[in-house]
Design a protein around this motif. Structure first.
Motif, PDB file in Angstrom:
ATOM      1  N   LEU A  75       0.795  -1.231   0.000  1.00  0.00           N
ATOM      2  CA  LEU A  75       0.000   0.000   0.000  1.00  0.00           C
ATOM      3  C   LEU A  75       0.828   1.282   0.000  1.00  0.00           C
ATOM      4  O   LEU A  75       0.285   2.360  -0.231  1.00  0.00           O
ATOM      5  N   TYR A 114       0.583   3.601  -3.133  1.00  0.00           N
ATOM      6  CA  TYR A 114      -0.110   2.840  -4.161  1.00  0.00           C
ATOM      7  C   TYR A 114      -0.776   3.719  -5.215  1.00  0.00           C
ATOM      8  O   TYR A 114      -0.907   3.319  -6.370  1.00  0.00           O
ATOM      9  N   VAL A 123      -1.902  -3.241  -6.761  1.00  0.00           N
ATOM     10  CA  VAL A 123      -1.627  -3.710  -5.402  1.00  0.00           C
ATOM     11  C   VAL A 123      -1.892  -5.196  -5.308  1.00  0.00           C
ATOM     12  O   VAL A 123      -2.642  -5.761  -6.113  1.00  0.00           O
ATOM     13  N   TYR A 153      -4.742  -6.446  -0.510  1.00  0.00           N
ATOM     14  CA  TYR A 153      -5.038  -5.032  -0.244  1.00  0.00           C
ATOM     15  C   TYR A 153      -6.262  -4.512  -0.995  1.00  0.00           C
ATOM     16  O   TYR A 153      -6.639  -3.359  -0.825  1.00  0.00           O
TER      17      TYR A 153
END
Length: 155
Positions: A119, A122, A139, A143
């Motif tokens: 993350l 991201y 990602v 996530y």
């Protein structure tokens, strides 16, 4: 050597509708097939950190001491694109990384895998995979719920 001039037995490289160049199945391929090895320079974690900070997106973790930098001319596997609904996965086997088919693949189908980014920053890595369940960013699947909560427009 350009991407359009490289072909292996199972993977052909050419311009992609997702991004830049991509790898495509050169023929029908059964699930579980090792398509291509992701090769590169073995580097220390410290050097890996330095290269990541210089925006090198081609680094894979091999073990606790070593990473693999695939940003080399002799690694055509670096052209495989990210997808939120990949048809391949990266498999680490005895210090080597293979891109393996997750399902049966049709000839000329673009080969994709989830890059597995975390993350951190991201939003700097938008996804253009076009999958129906695309979360809009590159990602790791773990996530997806967080990204969907933070970005309701992609949910």
């Amino acid at each position: 050597m350009s991407a359009t001039s490289i072909t292996s037995e199972l993977v052909a490289f050419q311009p992609s509708g997702i991004h830049g160049n991509g790898g495509f199945a050169a023929m029908a391929v059964p699930s579980g097939t090792r398509l291509i090895e992701y090769v590169g320079e073995r580097i220390s974690k410290a050097e890996s950190q330095r290269r990541c900070e210089a925006n090198n997106p081609f680094i894979f973790q091999l073990d606790e001491q070593t990473d693999l930098d695939g940003n080399v001319d002799w690694n055509p596997a670096r052209w495989l694109n990210h997808s939120c609904a990949p048809n391949c996965e990266a498999e680490l086997d005895e210090g080597r990384i293979w891109l393996v088919a997750l399902r049966d693949l049709a000839a000329r189908e673009e080969l994709t895998f989830n890059y597995g980014y975390d993350l951190a920053d991201y939003r700097d890595f938008p996804c253009r995979c076009g999958a129906p369940a695309c979360v809009g960013f590159m990602v790791a699947e773990e996530y997806f719920p967080v990204v969907r909560l933070e970005n309701p427009a992609v949910a």
